[in-house]
Write a protein that holds these residues in place. Structure first.
Motif, PDB file in Angstrom:
ATOM      1  N   ILE A  43      39.323  38.196  50.080  1.00  0.00           N
ATOM      2  CA  ILE A  43      38.215  38.225  49.424  1.00  0.00           C
ATOM      3  C   ILE A  43      37.356  39.422  49.208  1.00  0.00           C
ATOM      4  O   ILE A  43      36.829  39.581  47.758  1.00  0.00           O
ATOM      5  CB  ILE A  43      37.679  37.091  49.464  1.00  0.00           C
ATOM      6  CG1 ILE A  43      38.821  35.886  49.018  1.00  0.00           C
ATOM      7  CG2 ILE A  43      36.528  36.238  48.603  1.00  0.00           C
ATOM      8  CD1 ILE A  43      38.406  34.332  49.635  1.00  0.00           C
ATOM      9  N   ILE A  44      36.897  39.221  50.337  1.00  0.00           N
ATOM     10  CA  ILE A  44      35.828  40.671  50.853  1.00  0.00           C
ATOM     11  C   ILE A  44      35.791  42.202  49.744  1.00  0.00           C
ATOM     12  O   ILE A  44      35.973  42.503  48.542  1.00  0.00           O
ATOM     13  CB  ILE A  44      34.861  40.399  51.847  1.00  0.00           C
ATOM     14  CG1 ILE A  44      33.658  39.732  52.180  1.00  0.00           C
ATOM     15  CG2 ILE A  44      33.774  42.179  51.740  1.00  0.00           C
ATOM     16  CD1 ILE A  44      33.601  39.490  53.206  1.00  0.00           C
ATOM     17  N   ALA A  45      37.410  42.714  50.064  1.00  0.00           N
ATOM     18  CA  ALA A  45      38.004  43.194  49.653  1.00  0.00           C
ATOM     19  C   ALA A  45      38.560  43.744  48.431  1.00  0.00           C
ATOM     20  O   ALA A  45      38.696  44.463  47.517  1.00  0.00           O
ATOM     21  CB  ALA A  45      39.537  43.634  50.776  1.00  0.00           C
ATOM     22  N   THR A  46      38.953  42.348  47.554  1.00  0.00           N
ATOM     23  CA  THR A  46      39.462  42.153  46.063  1.00  0.00           C
ATOM     24  C   THR A  46      37.875  42.633  45.578  1.00  0.00           C
ATOM     25  O   THR A  46      38.029  42.908  44.456  1.00  0.00           O
ATOM     26  CB  THR A  46      39.824  40.869  46.200  1.00  0.00           C
ATOM     27  OG1 THR A  46      40.872  40.345  46.307  1.00  0.00           O
ATOM     28  CG2 THR A  46      39.815  40.502  44.511  1.00  0.00           C
ATOM     29  N   HIS A  47      36.678  41.842  45.936  1.00  0.00           N
ATOM     30  CA  HIS A  47      35.338  42.173  44.652  1.00  0.00           C
ATOM     31  C   HIS A  47      35.507  43.878  45.301  1.00  0.00           C
ATOM     32  O   HIS A  47      34.545  44.134  44.239  1.00  0.00           O
ATOM     33  CB  HIS A  47      34.055  41.065  46.345  1.00  0.00           C
ATOM     34  CG  HIS A  47      34.494  39.575  45.444  1.00  0.00           C
ATOM     35  ND1 HIS A  47      33.449  39.282  44.364  1.00  0.00           N
ATOM     36  CD2 HIS A  47      35.125  38.963  45.605  1.00  0.00           C
ATOM     37  CE1 HIS A  47      32.867  38.320  44.347  1.00  0.00           C
ATOM     38  NE2 HIS A  47      34.610  37.515  45.208  1.00  0.00           N
ATOM     39  N   ALA A  48      35.260  44.068  46.009  1.00  0.00           N
ATOM     40  CA  ALA A  48      34.940  45.986  46.537  1.00  0.00           C
ATOM     41  C   ALA A  48      36.247  46.771  45.792  1.00  0.00           C
ATOM     42  O   ALA A  48      35.363  47.377  44.913  1.00  0.00           O
ATOM     43  CB  ALA A  48      35.077  46.198  47.615  1.00  0.00           C
ATOM     44  N   ALA A  49      37.245  46.104  45.643  1.00  0.00           N
ATOM     45  CA  ALA A  49      37.833  46.699  44.310  1.00  0.00           C
ATOM     46  C   ALA A  49      37.754  46.280  43.269  1.00  0.00           C
ATOM     47  O   ALA A  49      38.103  47.185  42.265  1.00  0.00           O
ATOM     48  CB  ALA A  49      39.685  46.550  44.556  1.00  0.00           C
ATOM     49  N   LEU A  50      37.198  45.396  43.173  1.00  0.00           N
ATOM     50  CA  LEU A  50      37.239  44.982  41.388  1.00  0.00           C
ATOM     51  C   LEU A  50      35.745  45.841  41.007  1.00  0.00           C
ATOM     52  O   LEU A  50      35.446  45.912  39.868  1.00  0.00           O
ATOM     53  CB  LEU A  50      36.324  43.501  41.155  1.00  0.00           C
ATOM     54  CG  LEU A  50      37.308  42.543  41.020  1.00  0.00           C
ATOM     55  CD1 LEU A  50      37.168  41.392  41.260  1.00  0.00           C
ATOM     56  CD2 LEU A  50      38.598  43.005  39.759  1.00  0.00           C
ATOM     57  N   ARG A  51      35.108  45.658  42.282  1.00  0.00           N
ATOM     58  CA  ARG A  51      33.316  46.866  41.762  1.00  0.00           C
ATOM     59  C   ARG A  51      33.827  48.123  41.834  1.00  0.00           C
ATOM     60  O   ARG A  51      33.344  48.422  40.462  1.00  0.00           O
ATOM     61  CB  ARG A  51      32.713  46.610  43.184  1.00  0.00           C
ATOM     62  CG  ARG A  51      31.378  47.806  42.846  1.00  0.00           C
ATOM     63  CD  ARG A  51      30.350  46.832  41.743  1.00  0.00           C
ATOM     64  NE  ARG A  51      28.970  47.302  41.979  1.00  0.00           N
ATOM     65  CZ  ARG A  51      28.264  48.136  40.856  1.00  0.00           C
ATOM     66  NH1 ARG A  51      29.259  47.426  39.663  1.00  0.00           N
ATOM     67  NH2 ARG A  51      27.535  48.392  40.821  1.00  0.00           N
ATOM     68  N   ALA A  52      35.014  48.814  42.291  1.00  0.00           N
ATOM     69  CA  ALA A  52      35.258  50.066  41.932  1.00  0.00           C
ATOM     70  C   ALA A  52      35.723  50.237  40.619  1.00  0.00           C
ATOM     71  O   ALA A  52      35.746  51.299  39.555  1.00  0.00           O
ATOM     72  CB  ALA A  52      36.598  50.599  43.105  1.00  0.00           C
ATOM     73  N   ALA A  53      36.532  49.361  40.520  1.00  0.00           N
ATOM     74  CA  ALA A  53      36.993  49.566  38.510  1.00  0.00           C
ATOM     75  C   ALA A  53      36.331  49.119  37.312  1.00  0.00           C
ATOM     76  O   ALA A  53      35.972  49.948  36.458  1.00  0.00           O
ATOM     77  CB  ALA A  53      38.203  47.707  38.506  1.00  0.00           C
ATOM     78  N   GLN A  54      35.378  48.470  38.509  1.00  0.00           N
ATOM     79  CA  GLN A  54      33.605  48.481  37.234  1.00  0.00           C
ATOM     80  C   GLN A  54      33.311  49.051  37.532  1.00  0.00           C
ATOM     81  O   GLN A  54      33.136  50.086  35.803  1.00  0.00           O
ATOM     82  CB  GLN A  54      32.481  47.454  38.148  1.00  0.00           C
ATOM     83  CG  GLN A  54      31.697  46.935  36.845  1.00  0.00           C
ATOM     84  CD  GLN A  54      31.203  46.349  37.344  1.00  0.00           C
ATOM     85  OE1 GLN A  54      31.064  45.583  38.079  1.00  0.00           O
ATOM     86  NE2 GLN A  54      29.842  45.360  36.839  1.00  0.00           N
ATOM     87  N   THR A  55      33.330  50.802  37.913  1.00  0.00           N
ATOM     88  CA  THR A  55      32.785  51.751  37.900  1.00  0.00           C
ATOM     89  C   THR A  55      33.453  52.696  37.489  1.00  0.00           C
ATOM     90  O   THR A  55      33.481  53.224  36.484  1.00  0.00           O
ATOM     91  CB  THR A  55      32.067  52.138  39.184  1.00  0.00           C
ATOM     92  OG1 THR A  55      31.832  51.146  39.862  1.00  0.00           O
ATOM     93  CG2 THR A  55      31.043  53.607  39.500  1.00  0.00           C
ATOM     94  N   GLN A  56      34.750  53.055  38.044  1.00  0.00           N
ATOM     95  CA  GLN A  56      35.709  53.751  36.462  1.00  0.00           C
ATOM     96  C   GLN A  56      36.026  53.845  35.775  1.00  0.00           C
ATOM     97  O   GLN A  56      35.734  54.052  34.625  1.00  0.00           O
ATOM     98  CB  GLN A  56      36.767  53.406  37.596  1.00  0.00           C
ATOM     99  CG  GLN A  56      36.803  53.641  39.094  1.00  0.00           C
ATOM    100  CD  GLN A  56      39.266  53.253  39.752  1.00  0.00           C
ATOM    101  OE1 GLN A  56      39.221  52.847  38.757  1.00  0.00           O
ATOM    102  NE2 GLN A  56      39.143  54.072  40.768  1.00  0.00           N
ATOM    103  N   ILE A  57      35.905  52.168  34.687  1.00  0.00           N
ATOM    104  CA  ILE A  57      35.271  51.991  33.241  1.00  0.00           C
ATOM    105  C   ILE A  57      33.997  51.987  32.938  1.00  0.00           C
ATOM    106  O   ILE A  57      33.683  51.143  31.767  1.00  0.00           O
ATOM    107  CB  ILE A  57      36.160  50.659  32.941  1.00  0.00           C
ATOM    108  CG1 ILE A  57      35.415  49.244  33.392  1.00  0.00           C
ATOM    109  CG2 ILE A  57      37.900  50.735  33.096  1.00  0.00           C
ATOM    110  CD1 ILE A  57      36.084  47.810  33.600  1.00  0.00           C
TER     111      ILE A  57
END
Length: 89
Positions: A43-57
């Motif tokens: 779950i923590i890794a998922t949040h980190a990946a979503l945060r990275a995607a948020q930055t990317q867009i």
């Protein structure tokens, strides 16, 4: 879950039971506890990946999830933030 896993062998010892009594239940509880910890990590890794995607867009300024994971984890997703235990009086 962790409390149950800790209490089971102590209860068996207090009851003077053989170590093999309840071993299957203890193993099941231990495996479940391990899986819960793994799920939390995912779950923590998922949040980190979503945060990275948020930055990317380009949505860095938008706060969808609060500060999860912490800022340090976002900077280097492969290194978990360091935490220190302190004693309380």
């Amino acid at each position: 879950m962790a409390q149950l896993t800790a209490v089971m062998p102590m209860a068996a010892q207090e009851a003077n039971l053989a170590a093999c009594i309840g071993q299957d239940a203890l193993m099941g509880a231990m495996e479940t506890c391990q899986q819960l910890v793994q799920a939390r990590s995912r779950i923590i890794a998922t949040h980190a990946a979503l945060r990275a995607a948020q930055t990317q867009i380009g949505l860095d300024a938008v706060n969808f999830m609060g500060n999860c994971p912490p800022e340090e984890a976002r900077l280097n997703e492969t290194v978990a933030p360091r935490r220190h235990l302190t004693t309380a009086a």
